[in-house]
Write a protein that holds these residues in place. Sequence first.
Motif, PDB file in Angstrom:
ATOM      1  N   ILE A   1       0.843  -0.917   0.038  1.00  0.00           N
ATOM      2  CA  ILE A   1      -0.074   0.098   0.125  1.00  0.00           C
ATOM      3  C   ILE A   1       0.818   1.168  -0.152  1.00  0.00           C
ATOM      4  O   ILE A   1       1.368   1.712   1.176  1.00  0.00           O
ATOM      5  CB  ILE A   1      -1.077  -0.063   1.310  1.00  0.00           C
ATOM      6  N   LYS A   2       1.038   1.946  -0.985  1.00  0.00           N
ATOM      7  CA  LYS A   2       1.674   3.199  -1.402  1.00  0.00           C
ATOM      8  C   LYS A   2       0.953   4.168  -0.735  1.00  0.00           C
ATOM      9  O   LYS A   2      -0.131   4.521  -0.456  1.00  0.00           O
ATOM     10  CB  LYS A   2       2.177   3.193  -2.881  1.00  0.00           C
ATOM     11  N   PRO A   3       1.648   5.347  -0.314  1.00  0.00           N
ATOM     12  CA  PRO A   3       1.422   6.551   0.517  1.00  0.00           C
ATOM     13  C   PRO A   3       0.011   7.062  -0.337  1.00  0.00           C
ATOM     14  O   PRO A   3      -0.886   7.525   0.389  1.00  0.00           O
ATOM     15  CB  PRO A   3       2.696   7.566   0.651  1.00  0.00           C
ATOM     16  N   GLN A   4       0.338   7.156  -1.744  1.00  0.00           N
ATOM     17  CA  GLN A   4      -0.852   7.847  -2.514  1.00  0.00           C
ATOM     18  C   GLN A   4      -1.934   6.964  -2.552  1.00  0.00           C
ATOM     19  O   GLN A   4      -3.070   7.419  -2.911  1.00  0.00           O
ATOM     20  CB  GLN A   4      -0.127   8.103  -3.904  1.00  0.00           C
ATOM     21  N   HIS A   5      -1.905   5.667  -1.835  1.00  0.00           N
ATOM     22  CA  HIS A   5      -3.167   4.705  -2.106  1.00  0.00           C
ATOM     23  C   HIS A   5      -3.682   4.567  -0.636  1.00  0.00           C
ATOM     24  O   HIS A   5      -4.591   3.870  -0.621  1.00  0.00           O
ATOM     25  CB  HIS A   5      -2.705   3.499  -2.755  1.00  0.00           C
ATOM     26  N   GLY A   6      -3.163   4.988   0.419  1.00  0.00           N
ATOM     27  CA  GLY A   6      -3.568   4.834   1.683  1.00  0.00           C
ATOM     28  C   GLY A   6      -4.975   4.912   2.008  1.00  0.00           C
ATOM     29  O   GLY A   6      -5.678   4.360   2.518  1.00  0.00           O
ATOM     30  N   LEU A   7      -5.514   6.248   1.672  1.00  0.00           N
ATOM     31  CA  LEU A   7      -6.604   6.682   2.205  1.00  0.00           C
ATOM     32  C   LEU A   7      -7.772   5.935   1.465  1.00  0.00           C
ATOM     33  O   LEU A   7      -8.930   5.566   2.039  1.00  0.00           O
ATOM     34  CB  LEU A   7      -6.783   8.147   1.881  1.00  0.00           C
ATOM     35  N   ALA A   8      -7.559   5.845   0.055  1.00  0.00           N
ATOM     36  CA  ALA A   8      -8.616   5.153  -0.841  1.00  0.00           C
ATOM     37  C   ALA A   8      -8.756   3.526  -0.280  1.00  0.00           C
ATOM     38  O   ALA A   8      -9.680   3.047  -0.315  1.00  0.00           O
ATOM     39  CB  ALA A   8      -8.081   5.198  -2.105  1.00  0.00           C
ATOM     40  N   PHE A   9      -7.412   2.911   0.130  1.00  0.00           N
ATOM     41  CA  PHE A   9      -7.717   1.436   0.490  1.00  0.00           C
ATOM     42  C   PHE A   9      -8.524   1.503   1.587  1.00  0.00           C
ATOM     43  O   PHE A   9      -9.310   0.534   1.824  1.00  0.00           O
ATOM     44  CB  PHE A   9      -6.151   1.146   0.531  1.00  0.00           C
ATOM     45  N   VAL A  10      -8.257   2.341   2.595  1.00  0.00           N
ATOM     46  CA  VAL A  10      -9.104   2.309   4.016  1.00  0.00           C
ATOM     47  C   VAL A  10     -10.534   2.447   3.797  1.00  0.00           C
ATOM     48  O   VAL A  10     -11.335   1.941   4.202  1.00  0.00           O
ATOM     49  CB  VAL A  10      -8.476   3.226   5.030  1.00  0.00           C
ATOM     50  N   GLU A  11     -10.789   3.435   2.939  1.00  0.00           N
ATOM     51  CA  GLU A  11     -12.209   3.842   2.808  1.00  0.00           C
ATOM     52  C   GLU A  11     -13.031   2.693   2.047  1.00  0.00           C
ATOM     53  O   GLU A  11     -14.193   2.604   2.248  1.00  0.00           O
ATOM     54  CB  GLU A  11     -12.305   5.182   2.264  1.00  0.00           C
ATOM     55  N   SER A  12     -12.412   1.729   1.435  1.00  0.00           N
ATOM     56  CA  SER A  12     -13.358   0.836   0.732  1.00  0.00           C
ATOM     57  C   SER A  12     -13.403  -0.364   1.631  1.00  0.00           C
ATOM     58  O   SER A  12     -14.059  -1.328   1.107  1.00  0.00           O
ATOM     59  CB  SER A  12     -12.463   0.499  -0.542  1.00  0.00           C
ATOM     60  N   LEU A  13     -12.604  -0.437   2.633  1.00  0.00           N
ATOM     61  CA  LEU A  13     -12.723  -1.868   3.517  1.00  0.00           C
ATOM     62  C   LEU A  13     -13.823  -1.729   4.390  1.00  0.00           C
ATOM     63  O   LEU A  13     -14.340  -0.656   4.957  1.00  0.00           O
ATOM     64  CB  LEU A  13     -11.534  -1.814   4.200  1.00  0.00           C
ATOM     65  N   LYS A  14     -14.323  -3.001   4.525  1.00  0.00           N
ATOM     66  CA  LYS A  14     -15.330  -2.979   5.711  1.00  0.00           C
ATOM     67  C   LYS A  14     -14.912  -2.866   6.966  1.00  0.00           C
ATOM     68  O   LYS A  14     -13.866  -3.403   7.086  1.00  0.00           O
ATOM     69  CB  LYS A  14     -16.367  -4.401   5.611  1.00  0.00           C
ATOM     70  N   VAL A  15     -15.556  -2.291   7.905  1.00  0.00           N
ATOM     71  CA  VAL A  15     -14.900  -1.978   9.283  1.00  0.00           C
ATOM     72  C   VAL A  15     -14.479  -3.336   9.856  1.00  0.00           C
ATOM     73  O   VAL A  15     -13.559  -3.528  10.805  1.00  0.00           O
ATOM     74  CB  VAL A  15     -16.027  -1.352  10.226  1.00  0.00           C
ATOM     75  N   GLU A  16     -15.178  -4.462   9.772  1.00  0.00           N
ATOM     76  CA  GLU A  16     -14.879  -5.782  10.410  1.00  0.00           C
ATOM     77  C   GLU A  16     -13.301  -6.187   9.780  1.00  0.00           C
ATOM     78  O   GLU A  16     -12.857  -7.002  10.352  1.00  0.00           O
ATOM     79  CB  GLU A  16     -15.671  -7.047  10.282  1.00  0.00           C
ATOM     80  N   GLN A  17     -12.861  -5.792   8.761  1.00  0.00           N
ATOM     81  CA  GLN A  17     -11.735  -5.840   8.232  1.00  0.00           C
ATOM     82  C   GLN A  17     -10.539  -5.314   8.657  1.00  0.00           C
ATOM     83  O   GLN A  17      -9.075  -5.404   8.635  1.00  0.00           O
ATOM     84  CB  GLN A  17     -11.595  -5.885   6.746  1.00  0.00           C
ATOM     85  N   PHE A  18     -10.825  -4.159   9.693  1.00  0.00           N
ATOM     86  CA  PHE A  18      -9.765  -3.228  10.048  1.00  0.00           C
ATOM     87  C   PHE A  18      -9.100  -4.112  11.521  1.00  0.00           C
ATOM     88  O   PHE A  18      -9.659  -4.778  12.242  1.00  0.00           O
ATOM     89  CB  PHE A  18     -10.548  -2.183  10.789  1.00  0.00           C
TER      90      PHE A  18
END
Length: 346
Positions: free
Chosen positions: A155-172
């Motif tokens: 997960i590169k710095p420019q992709h971090g925010l988009a990666f997190v927002e697409s996940l379901k909270v149970e994947q955190f």
Amino acid sequence: MDAFYASVEQRDNPDLRGKPVAVGGSRQRGVVAAASYEARQYGVRSAMASSIAIRKCPDLIFVKPRFEVYKTVSQQIRAIFAQYTPLIEPLSLDEAYLDVTENLTNNPSATLLAQAIKDQIKQETYLTASAGVSYNKFLAKLASDYNKPDGLYIIKPQHGLAFVESLKVEQFHGVGRVTAARMNELGIFTGLDLRQQTEAFLTQQFGKVGKHYYSIARAIDLRPVTPNQVRKSVGSETTFEEDLTDYPVLAACLVPLIDNVWSYCERTGILGRTVTLKVKYADFSQITRSRSSLSFVSDKTTLTRLVLDLLQSILPLAQGIRLLGVSLSSLQENTRPVTGQLTLDL
């Protein structure tokens, strides 16, 4: 490491390879400590009651845990890590954070380093590992789980925010089933939903950890990789798929938690004086019960007895239990135990 305990058993016993394997007790009151990927296809997971696991997978093969073997393999893997960086923060026998910003091989690519470490682990132990590469611990952990088994995800710095927002909270990482269900009740289903909440709201709903949720929803995690940190306690906990009320089942579910805690004590040479049982009920209320002593808990049998005594102390139950946790605190290394009377802290 990928399905670590089960993979070690399949490595050491060719008859188990390609078959659904559970490490743990096969008795009616037993609990699965680890499941092979073949078993996971049937829905078998760690901390699941053995009776449920058998119903999900009638061909499931149970293997008795060999924690001394797992510890030896873990030390072998830790030695491999140390060839690349001294900044190693172990989380358990089968998982660790590595900071490779500056590394012993002078390799500027964290991705190439991760692949080299994976390859060396496979060559020396005949086991597979999955690696996550990113710019903070939270994202690296997410990435390590993203492409299992034998995965490598970046997960590169420019992709971090988009990666997190697409996940379901149970994947955190750090958001268990119970917390995820609570978030869902509040209309929070994804990282994007979580990011839309204020820090004040999350703190109000989830206490101090709400601040952490606020940060990780924004792909922010400032925690450093901290090797050789002084621990105040060591613990293990699990959340159940359904609320439990029967003492024998609850006692069986405590076994892998006790094993995890004692495995750490044996691996590090650290002992503790205070045993704590954490209980979260069906209504999300939470209590702890502790027992302290002037002497150290010197063996797993004593730890088990004290934990079960604490479980007895909360009976009879007014409602079902969602979560159990075991921890050991007042830690000290290489100290001669002094005998003394136990005290009960309620």
